[in-house]
Write a protein that holds these residues in place. Structure first.
Motif, short mmCIF file in Angstrom:
data_model
loop_
_atom_site.label_atom_id
_atom_site.label_comp_id
_atom_site.label_asym_id
_atom_site.label_seq_id
_atom_site.Cartn_x
_atom_site.Cartn_y
_atom_site.Cartn_z
N LEU A 145 2.42 1.48 -3.62
CA LEU A 145 1.45 1.98 -4.58
C LEU A 145 0.97 3.40 -4.28
O LEU A 145 0.61 4.11 -5.29
CB LEU A 145 0.36 0.93 -4.52
N ASP A 146 0.79 3.80 -3.21
CA ASP A 146 0.47 5.26 -2.80
C ASP A 146 1.61 6.22 -3.61
O ASP A 146 1.11 7.17 -4.29
CB ASP A 146 0.44 5.80 -1.26
N ALA A 147 2.68 5.74 -3.38
CA ALA A 147 3.96 6.66 -3.89
C ALA A 147 3.76 6.55 -5.63
O ALA A 147 4.23 7.56 -6.14
CB ALA A 147 5.24 6.01 -3.48
N ALA B 269 1.22 6.03 -7.50
CA ALA B 269 0.01 6.80 -7.93
C ALA B 269 0.37 8.25 -7.95
O ALA B 269 0.14 8.93 -8.70
CB ALA B 269 -1.32 6.48 -7.10
N ALA B 270 1.06 8.78 -6.68
CA ALA B 270 1.44 10.44 -6.70
C ALA B 270 2.35 10.38 -7.70
O ALA B 270 2.33 11.54 -8.52
CB ALA B 270 2.17 10.55 -5.26
N GLU C 127 0.56 10.50 -11.01
CA GLU C 127 -0.38 11.70 -11.20
C GLU C 127 0.59 13.04 -11.53
O GLU C 127 -0.05 13.98 -12.02
CB GLU C 127 -1.03 11.99 -10.01
N ARG D 194 -8.03 5.12 -4.39
CA ARG D 194 -7.86 5.18 -2.83
C ARG D 194 -8.90 4.51 -2.29
O ARG D 194 -9.77 4.37 -2.64
CB ARG D 194 -7.60 6.52 -2.40
N TRP E 150 -4.88 -2.63 -8.74
CA TRP E 150 -6.12 -1.54 -9.31
C TRP E 150 -7.05 -2.13 -10.10
O TRP E 150 -6.57 -2.91 -11.04
CB TRP E 150 -5.47 -0.37 -9.72
N ARG F 138 0.88 -1.18 0.10
CA ARG F 138 -0.01 -0.06 -0.25
C ARG F 138 0.86 1.24 0.05
O ARG F 138 0.49 2.33 -0.97
CB ARG F 138 -1.09 0.00 1.04
N ARG F 139 1.86 1.19 0.90
CA ARG F 139 2.77 2.56 0.76
C ARG F 139 3.38 2.56 -0.52
O ARG F 139 3.54 3.93 -1.10
CB ARG F 139 3.91 2.22 1.93
N PRO G 38 -8.49 0.43 -5.39
CA PRO G 38 -7.91 -0.62 -5.18
C PRO G 38 -8.61 -2.14 -4.92
O PRO G 38 -9.68 -2.01 -4.45
CB PRO G 38 -7.42 -0.09 -3.81
#
Length: 316
Positions: free
Chosen positions: A188-190, A192-193, A196, A316, A264, A185-186, A255
Motif C-alpha cells: 500500500l505504501d508503493a 500510494a506513491a 501520488e 500514513r 484507508w 503495508r509495503r 490507514p
C-alpha cells in the motif's frame, strides 16, 4: 434467566462471527444473533428443556444459521434491486502501532477471526444454501450431518453444496488475498506513491494483471454498474478518482483495518461540492494488489467518526 443470559453471552462472539460470514453485514448479523437469543430464552427457559440440550453451542449455531438462511434468501431479492455494485458495510478498526505487525497471541487470534472484503465479495456469488454450507463446514468445521439439519437436506447434498461453494471461492477470477499485515503495508505504501505520482506506468507495477475494482455508492454518487477488471483499466480509474479528488482540495486519509485487512478511510469533495467519505480495502497477493474495494455509500459509512486533524494525503 441470569444463568441463561450468561451462557448465551459466552457464545455471542462466536455466533456473531458465524452470522457475519453468512450475511456479509454486521448490522444484519447482530440482528440475527439477537433473534437467536430470543428463541433461546423462549425455548429453553424451562430448566428441564435446557437440560436436554447437551451441546449448547451446536444448538445456538443451528438456530442462528436457520435465521441467517432466511435472511439470505430475502436478501437476494433486495440485492437484485440494489442501485449499482454492492459491497458489505465495512468493519473499521485502528491499525496497530508501528511495531504492532507482530501482535501478541490474543490479538493475533482476534485478527484471524476477521474476514477481509475480498472473501465477502466472493461469498456473494454463492446461493444462500451454498454459503451456509461453506461457512458452517469449511470455516467452522461443523459436521455435514449438522449442516444438513440446518438446510433440511441429506448429508450428501450438504457436502455437494459446500463443494460447489468451494470451487466458486477458489475460482481463477476470484480476488486472491494472502498477504500478512507487514506485506500489505509495503504494497500500500508503493500504491500510494504510485497514485501520488500520477504515472500509470508506476501504478500498474503494483497491480496484478487481473486486478478488479468495485465501488459501492448506493446510488448516492455516480459509479459503474459493473466491476472494472484489468490492470490498465483499473489503473486509469484509480488515477482519475484520486487525481480529481486532489484537484478539488480537501483530500485526506488515514490507514485503518477494514475487516482485518489494511485499508484507508478518506474524505474529499464530490464535483458538486458534497463531502464524500470513503473506505477502501484491498486484496494483496504475491506482492501485488488483486482487488480494490471502495465503499462510499453514506448508509454504510456514515456512522464512522470523521477524520481528525492528523489525517493527511497520502495516508500514513
Amino acid at each position: 434467566m441470569d444463568e441463561l443470559t450468561g451462557e448465551f453471552e459466552a457464545e455471542r462472539g462466536h455466533l456473531l462471527a458465524v452470522a457475519r460470514r453468512m450475511l456479509g453485514s454486521r448490522s444484519e448479523a447482530e440482528d440475527a444473533v439477537q433473534e437467536t437469543w430470543l428463541r433461546f430464552s423462549g425455548a429453553l427457559s424451562d430448566p428441564e428443556q435446557r437440560a436436554r440440550v447437551r451441546d449448547l453451542r451446536g444448538w445456538l449455531i443451528t438456530t442462528c444459521s436457520r435465521i441467517c438462511l432466511d435472511v439470505l434468501r430475502s436478501a437476494r431479492v433486495r440485492r437484485e434491486a440494489y442501485p449499482g455494485q454492492w459491497l458489505p458495510e465495512p468493519v473499521v478498526t485502528t491499525v496497530p502501532a508501528a511495531d504492532g505487525f507482530a501482535p501478541d497471541p490474543a490479538e493475533r487470534a482476534v485478527r484471524a477471526d476477521q474476514l477481509g472484503t475480498a472473501l465477502l465479495v466472493v461469498l456473494e456469488r454463492l446461493t444462500p444454501e451454498q454459503r451456509v454450507a461453506f461457512v458452517l463446514h469449511d470455516v467452522f468445521a461443523v459436521p455435514f450431518a449438522d449442516v444438513a439439519d440446518v438446510l433440511a437436506v441429506t448429508p450428501e447434498a450438504a457436502r455437494q453444496l459446500a463443494s460447489r461453494a468451494r470451487r466458486a471461492v477458489h475460482a481463477p477470477d476470484a480476488p486472491r488475498h494472502s498477504a500478512d499485515l507487514a506485506e500489505q503495508r509495503r504494497v500500500l505504501d508503493a500504491f500510494a506513491a504510485a497514485v501520488e505520482s500520477g504515472e500509470l506506468e508506476q501504478l500498474v507495477r503494483v497491480l496484478a494483471p487481473d486486478v478488479v475494482s468495485i465501488g459501492d455508492a448506493g446510488g448516492h454518487f455516480p459509479a459503474g454498474r459493473r466491476p472494472v477488471v484489468g490492470v490498465e483499466s483499473v489503473g486509469r480509474l484509480l488515477l482519475g478518482l484520486y487525481g480529481q479528488a486532489q484537484r478539488r482540495g480537501g483530500l485526506r486519509g488515514r490507514p485503518v483495518l477494514v475487516d482485518g485487512t489494511l485499508g484507508w478511510q478518506s474524505e474529499f469533495f464530490h464535483r458538486d461540492g458534497r463531502p464524500v467519505r470513503m473506505v477502501t480495502s484491498f486484496a494483496v497477493h504475491e506482492g501485488r494488489i488483486t482487488g480494490v474495494f471502495n465503499q462510499l455509500n453514506p448508509a454504510k459509512v456514515g456512522e464512522l467518526p470523521p477524520l481528525g486533524p492528523e489525517a493527511v494525503w497520502p495516508p500514513r
